[in-house]
Design an enzyme around this catalytic site. Structure first.
Site, PDB file in Angstrom:
ATOM      1  N   LYS A   1       9.590  -0.165  15.844  1.00 13.95           N
ATOM      2  CA  LYS A   1       9.490   1.166  15.253  1.00 13.95           C
ATOM      3  C   LYS A   1      10.283   2.190  16.081  1.00 13.95           C
ATOM      4  O   LYS A   1      10.884   3.114  15.514  1.00 13.95           O
ATOM      5  CB  LYS A   1       8.017   1.565  15.098  1.00 13.95           C
ATOM      6  CG  LYS A   1       7.250   0.695  14.090  1.00 13.95           C
ATOM      7  CD  LYS A   1       7.874   0.725  12.703  1.00 13.95           C
ATOM      8  CE  LYS A   1       7.096  -0.046  11.657  1.00 13.95           C
ATOM      9  NZ  LYS A   1       7.655   0.029  10.316  1.00 13.95           N
TER      10      LYS A   1
ATOM     11  N   TYR B   1       5.768  -4.713  17.749  1.00 12.05           N
ATOM     12  CA  TYR B   1       5.722  -3.730  16.639  1.00 12.05           C
ATOM     13  C   TYR B   1       6.177  -2.364  17.135  1.00 12.05           C
ATOM     14  O   TYR B   1       7.021  -1.712  16.512  1.00 12.05           O
ATOM     15  CB  TYR B   1       4.294  -3.667  16.084  1.00 12.05           C
ATOM     16  CG  TYR B   1       4.121  -2.723  14.919  1.00 12.05           C
ATOM     17  CD1 TYR B   1       4.418  -3.136  13.624  1.00 12.05           C
ATOM     18  CD2 TYR B   1       3.655  -1.417  15.100  1.00 12.05           C
ATOM     19  CE1 TYR B   1       4.263  -2.276  12.537  1.00 12.05           C
ATOM     20  CE2 TYR B   1       3.496  -0.550  14.027  1.00 12.05           C
ATOM     21  CZ  TYR B   1       3.799  -0.989  12.749  1.00 12.05           C
ATOM     22  OH  TYR B   1       3.641  -0.126  11.678  1.00 12.05           O
TER      23      TYR B   1
ATOM     24  N   GLY C   1       0.793  -1.236   0.000  1.00 18.16           N
ATOM     25  CA  GLY C   1       0.000   0.000   0.000  1.00 18.16           C
ATOM     26  C   GLY C   1       0.817   1.273   0.000  1.00 18.16           C
ATOM     27  O   GLY C   1       0.746   2.088  -0.932  1.00 18.16           O
ATOM     28  N   ILE C   2       1.612   1.507   1.057  1.00 21.63           N
ATOM     29  CA  ILE C   2       2.380   2.752   1.158  1.00 21.63           C
ATOM     30  C   ILE C   2       3.536   2.755   0.162  1.00 21.63           C
ATOM     31  O   ILE C   2       3.775   3.751  -0.533  1.00 21.63           O
ATOM     32  CB  ILE C   2       2.879   2.956   2.612  1.00 21.63           C
ATOM     33  CG1 ILE C   2       1.686   3.237   3.540  1.00 21.63           C
ATOM     34  CG2 ILE C   2       3.922   4.070   2.691  1.00 21.63           C
ATOM     35  CD1 ILE C   2       2.024   3.265   5.025  1.00 21.63           C
TER      36      ILE C   2
ATOM     37  N   SER D   1       6.627   4.691  12.536  1.00 21.96           N
ATOM     38  CA  SER D   1       5.171   4.719  12.786  1.00 21.96           C
ATOM     39  C   SER D   1       4.910   5.652  13.963  1.00 21.96           C
ATOM     40  O   SER D   1       5.793   5.859  14.809  1.00 21.96           O
ATOM     41  CB  SER D   1       4.685   3.311  13.132  1.00 21.96           C
ATOM     42  OG  SER D   1       3.415   3.355  13.751  1.00 21.96           O
TER      43      SER D   1
ATOM     44  N   ASP E   1      13.847 -10.357  -0.234  1.00 24.88           N
ATOM     45  CA  ASP E   1      13.493 -10.566   1.172  1.00 24.88           C
ATOM     46  C   ASP E   1      14.473  -9.730   1.992  1.00 24.88           C
ATOM     47  O   ASP E   1      15.664 -10.047   2.068  1.00 24.88           O
ATOM     48  CB  ASP E   1      13.604 -12.055   1.531  1.00 24.88           C
ATOM     49  CG  ASP E   1      13.176 -12.319   2.972  1.00 24.88           C
ATOM     50  OD1 ASP E   1      13.041 -11.355   3.753  1.00 24.88           O
ATOM     51  OD2 ASP E   1      12.991 -13.504   3.317  1.00 24.88           O
ATOM     52  N   VAL E   2      13.979  -8.665   2.611  1.00 24.85           N
ATOM     53  CA  VAL E   2      14.886  -7.746   3.322  1.00 24.85           C
ATOM     54  C   VAL E   2      15.569  -8.393   4.522  1.00 24.85           C
ATOM     55  O   VAL E   2      16.575  -7.880   5.022  1.00 24.85           O
ATOM     56  CB  VAL E   2      14.164  -6.449   3.782  1.00 24.85           C
ATOM     57  CG1 VAL E   2      13.717  -5.621   2.592  1.00 24.85           C
ATOM     58  CG2 VAL E   2      13.004  -6.748   4.734  1.00 24.85           C
TER      59      VAL E   2
ATOM     60  N   THR F   1      -4.223   0.606   4.247  1.00 24.88           N
ATOM     61  CA  THR F   1      -3.530  -0.456   3.510  1.00 24.88           C
ATOM     62  C   THR F   1      -3.915  -1.784   4.147  1.00 24.88           C
ATOM     63  O   THR F   1      -4.593  -1.809   5.177  1.00 24.88           O
ATOM     64  CB  THR F   1      -1.985  -0.322   3.607  1.00 24.88           C
ATOM     65  OG1 THR F   1      -1.586  -0.688   4.938  1.00 24.88           O
ATOM     66  CG2 THR F   1      -1.498   1.087   3.298  1.00 24.88           C
TER      67      THR F   1
HETATM   68  N1  LIG Z   1      -0.688   1.273   7.131  1.00 28.84           N
HETATM   69  C1  LIG Z   1      -0.455   1.875   8.286  1.00 28.84           C
HETATM   70  O1  LIG Z   1      -1.386   2.270   9.010  1.00 28.84           O
HETATM   71  C2  LIG Z   1       0.926   2.134   8.735  1.00 28.84           C
HETATM   72  C3  LIG Z   1       2.009   1.487   8.184  1.00 28.84           C
HETATM   73  N2  LIG Z   1       3.254   1.750   8.632  1.00 28.84           N
HETATM   74  C4  LIG Z   1       4.421   1.091   8.068  1.00 28.84           C
HETATM   75  O2  LIG Z   1       4.426   1.314   6.667  1.00 28.84           O
HETATM   76  C5  LIG Z   1       5.184   0.291   6.024  1.00 28.84           C
HETATM   77  C6  LIG Z   1       4.413  -0.216   4.812  1.00 28.84           C
HETATM   78  O3  LIG Z   1       3.243  -0.846   5.281  1.00 28.84           O
HETATM   79  P1  LIG Z   1       1.870  -0.882   4.466  1.00 28.84           P
HETATM   80  O4  LIG Z   1       2.053  -0.388   3.106  1.00 28.84           O
HETATM   81  O5  LIG Z   1       0.850  -0.255   5.337  1.00 28.84           O
HETATM   82  O6  LIG Z   1       1.599  -2.433   4.478  1.00 28.84           O
HETATM   83  P2  LIG Z   1       1.394  -3.473   3.282  1.00 28.84           P
HETATM   84  O7  LIG Z   1       1.167  -4.770   3.955  1.00 28.84           O
HETATM   85  O8  LIG Z   1       0.369  -2.966   2.347  1.00 28.84           O
HETATM   86  O9  LIG Z   1       2.794  -3.463   2.531  1.00 28.84           O
HETATM   87  C7  LIG Z   1       3.946  -4.047   3.071  1.00 28.84           C
HETATM   88  C8  LIG Z   1       4.763  -4.623   1.945  1.00 28.84           C
HETATM   89  O10 LIG Z   1       5.961  -5.154   2.489  1.00 28.84           O
HETATM   90  C9  LIG Z   1       6.241  -6.373   1.827  1.00 28.84           C
HETATM   91  N3  LIG Z   1       7.086  -7.228   2.654  1.00 28.84           N
HETATM   92  C10 LIG Z   1       6.752  -7.897   3.777  1.00 28.84           C
HETATM   93  N4  LIG Z   1       7.789  -8.627   4.226  1.00 28.84           N
HETATM   94  C11 LIG Z   1       8.826  -8.380   3.387  1.00 28.84           C
HETATM   95  C12 LIG Z   1      10.167  -8.819   3.324  1.00 28.84           C
HETATM   96  N5  LIG Z   1      10.650  -9.707   4.206  1.00 28.84           N
HETATM   97  N6  LIG Z   1      10.962  -8.362   2.334  1.00 28.84           N
HETATM   98  C13 LIG Z   1      10.472  -7.494   1.401  1.00 28.84           C
HETATM   99  N7  LIG Z   1       9.200  -7.065   1.398  1.00 28.84           N
HETATM  100  C14 LIG Z   1       8.388  -7.488   2.383  1.00 28.84           C
HETATM  101  C15 LIG Z   1       4.883  -6.984   1.566  1.00 28.84           C
HETATM  102  O11 LIG Z   1       4.928  -7.972   0.547  1.00 28.84           O
HETATM  103  C16 LIG Z   1       4.056  -5.765   1.199  1.00 28.84           C
HETATM  104  O12 LIG Z   1       4.057  -5.541  -0.182  1.00 28.84           O
HETATM  105  C17 LIG Z   1       5.461  -0.741   7.107  1.00 28.84           C
HETATM  106  O13 LIG Z   1       6.779  -0.575   7.588  1.00 28.84           O
HETATM  107  C18 LIG Z   1       4.466  -0.402   8.194  1.00 28.84           C
HETATM  108  O14 LIG Z   1       4.902  -0.807   9.470  1.00 28.84           O
HETATM  109  C19 LIG Z   1       3.500   2.678   9.602  1.00 28.84           C
HETATM  110  C20 LIG Z   1       2.469   3.345  10.160  1.00 28.84           C
HETATM  111  C21 LIG Z   1       1.103   3.150   9.778  1.00 28.84           C
HETATM  112  C1  LIG Z   2      -3.072   2.279  16.069  1.00 30.36           C
HETATM  113  C2  LIG Z   2      -1.736   2.034  15.503  1.00 30.36           C
HETATM  114  C3  LIG Z   2      -1.092   3.222  14.949  1.00 30.36           C
HETATM  115  C4  LIG Z   2       0.149   2.880  14.259  1.00 30.36           C
HETATM  116  C5  LIG Z   2      -0.083   2.486  12.857  1.00 30.36           C
HETATM  117  C6  LIG Z   2       0.872   1.459  12.442  1.00 30.36           C
HETATM  118  O1  LIG Z   2       2.034   1.651  12.392  1.00 30.36           O
HETATM  119  C7  LIG Z   2       0.367   0.252  12.084  1.00 30.36           C
HETATM  120  C8  LIG Z   2      -0.673  -0.127  12.654  1.00 30.36           C
HETATM  121  C9  LIG Z   2      -1.202  -1.354  12.448  1.00 30.36           C
HETATM  122  C10 LIG Z   2      -1.948  -1.834  13.366  1.00 30.36           C
HETATM  123  C11 LIG Z   2      -2.121  -1.300  14.680  1.00 30.36           C
HETATM  124  C12 LIG Z   2      -2.936  -1.786  15.538  1.00 30.36           C
HETATM  125  C13 LIG Z   2      -3.108  -1.431  16.905  1.00 30.36           C
HETATM  126  C14 LIG Z   2      -4.059  -1.880  17.582  1.00 30.36           C
HETATM  127  C15 LIG Z   2      -4.263  -1.835  18.985  1.00 30.36           C
HETATM  128  O2  LIG Z   2      -4.125  -0.620  19.592  1.00 30.36           O
HETATM  129  C16 LIG Z   2      -5.542  -2.545  19.303  1.00 30.36           C
HETATM  130  O3  LIG Z   2      -6.346  -1.731  20.058  1.00 30.36           O
HETATM  131  C17 LIG Z   2      -6.315  -3.024  18.158  1.00 30.36           C
HETATM  132  C18 LIG Z   2      -6.892  -4.362  18.455  1.00 30.36           C
HETATM  133  C19 LIG Z   2      -7.638  -4.952  17.312  1.00 30.36           C
HETATM  134  C20 LIG Z   2      -8.064  -6.377  17.565  1.00 30.36           C
HETATM  135  O4  LIG Z   2      -8.021  -6.854  18.693  1.00 30.36           O
HETATM  136  O5  LIG Z   2      -8.455  -7.035  16.597  1.00 30.36           O
END
Ligand SMILES: NC(=O)C1=CN([C@@H]2O[C@H](COP(=O)(O)OP(=O)(O)OC[C@H]3O[C@@H](n4cnc5c(N)ncnc54)[C@H](O)[C@@H]3O)[C@@H](O)[C@H]2O)C=CC1
Ligand SMILES: CCCCCC(=O)/C=C/C=C\C=C\C=C\[C@@H](O)[C@@H](O)CCCC(=O)O
Length: 264
Positions: free
Chosen positions: A159, A155, A18-19, A142, A67-68, A192
């Site tokens: 971060k 997690y 997604g991101i 995050s 694979d990172v 995402t």
């Molecule tokens: N979506 C959210 O609310 C938030 C996301 N993030 C961070 O943003 C980053 C991107 O996450 P999203 O796009 O939301 O999730 P996502 O699940 O949509 O994308 C993550 C991507 O990382 C890839 N991936 C997973 N393991 C891997 C590995 N070992 N090697 C290479 N690629 C790998 C997946 O295949 C996927 O394409 C993550 O670091 C996540 O922790 C941070 C804050 C909020």
């Molecule tokens: C609320 C998280 C902000 C940070 C965003 C981020 O980096 C990625 C977030 C991904 C998931 C975060 C989940 C946090 C959840 C808990 O606070 C919990 O309350 C949710 C429980 C949901 C459940 O039990 O199914």
């Protein structure tokens, strides 16, 4: 001094998700010369290349199965970038997962994956193979790095560690020899697949923790990626940027520990 994205080459880990995908697209919109999508998900990576190739020049976009957590695999992505585009200027250490039930895997991807990227970039690839005066590393942290969220302790820890490694490599001791600006972004909840939490949070000691993300403002990954481009261009090294609730990025400031007042 502002960093120019135009004409540079970037590597985006997790670039098929997604991101990461939105960062890839924003880079292409901002004139990047070439971008490597380094993601473990081959099916999704190939699909993203084919979709983006409808809108942009296909020769600018390369998918490399990566694979990172495996340093040789991560290094192959850097090698592919050099081979295809001749230089490498920006690393997005973006791949990450939430998995508290397999927490070792969460540490492997979120932390060891980022450490692998930092070492490869600062000791070799961005240090020696950049086009201009300066290269950039953007680590995806995050808001959970500075505000611990219940039920995802591992997690949160990964971060917070990303913020620490960002600030360390930004020190002049490293910068003077690498000329790499290192920053972190702290997204709030972003739309995402990662926010589908089924089966990946810890149960917790009781039911009093909020069980849904309903109360959190949700932002689009496209909005986030557009803010990230501004961070790449303008943010000073060592800075940490919160981007949440569809608001402009703002800098998170760490307190100087010597200012702390309380004594035991
Ligand atoms: N979506 C959210 O609310 C938030 C996301 N993030 C961070 O943003 C980053 C991107 O996450 P999203 O796009 O939301 O999730 P996502 O699940 O949509 O994308 C993550 C991507 O990382 C890839 N991936 C997973 N393991 C891997 C590995 N070992 N090697 C290479 N690629 C790998 C997946 O295949 C996927 O394409 C993550 O670091 C996540 O922790 C941070 C804050 C909020
Ligand atoms: C609320 C998280 C902000 C940070 C965003 C981020 O980096 C990625 C977030 C991904 C998931 C975060 C989940 C946090 C959840 C808990 O606070 C919990 O309350 C949710 C429980 C949901 C459940 O039990 O199914």
């Amino acid at each position: 001094m502002s960093f120019q994205i135009n004409g540079k080459v970037a590597l985006v880990t997790g670039g098929a998700g997604g991101i990461g995908r939105c960062i890839v697209e924003a880079l292409l919109e901002n004139g990047i010369k070439g971008v490597v999508i380094a993601d473990i998900n081959e099916e999704q990576g190939t699909k993203v290349v084919s979709e983006l190739s409808q809108k942009f020049n296909p020769t600018q976009i390369l998918y490399q199965k990566t694979d990172v957590t495996v340093v040789e695999s991560f290094e192959d992505a850097f090698k592919a970038a050099i081979q295809q585009f001749q230089h490498i200027d920006i690393l997005f250490n973006n791949a990450g997962i939430v998995n508290e039930n397999e927490w070792e895997k969460c540490v492997q991807v979120n932390l060891i994956g980022v450490i692998n990227g930092m070492i490869l970039a600062t000791e070799k690839y961005l240090k020696d193979q950049k086009l201009g005066e300066e290269a950039v590393i953007v680590n995806t942290s995050s808001i959970a790095s500075v505000t611990p969220e219940l039920l995802i302790p591992t997690y949160n820890a990964t971060k917070s560690a990303i913020n620490a490694i960002t600030r360390t490599y930004a020190e002049s001791y490293y910068y003077n020899s690498t000329k790499i600006k290192v920053v972190a972004i702290c997204p709030g909840v972003t739309e995402t697949s990662i926010v589908n939490l089924a089966g990946v949070v810890r149960p917790g000691p009781d039911d009093s923790a909020e069980r849904t993300l309903d109360g959190y403002p949700l932002q689009s990954p496209k909005f986030l990626a557009d803010q990230v481009m501004k961070v790449v261009e303008k943010a000073p090294t060592g800075t940490i940027w919160i981007i949440e609730d569809t608001k402009p990025a703002y800098q998170y400031i760490y307190n100087d520990r010597k200012m702390s007042q309380y004594k035991v």
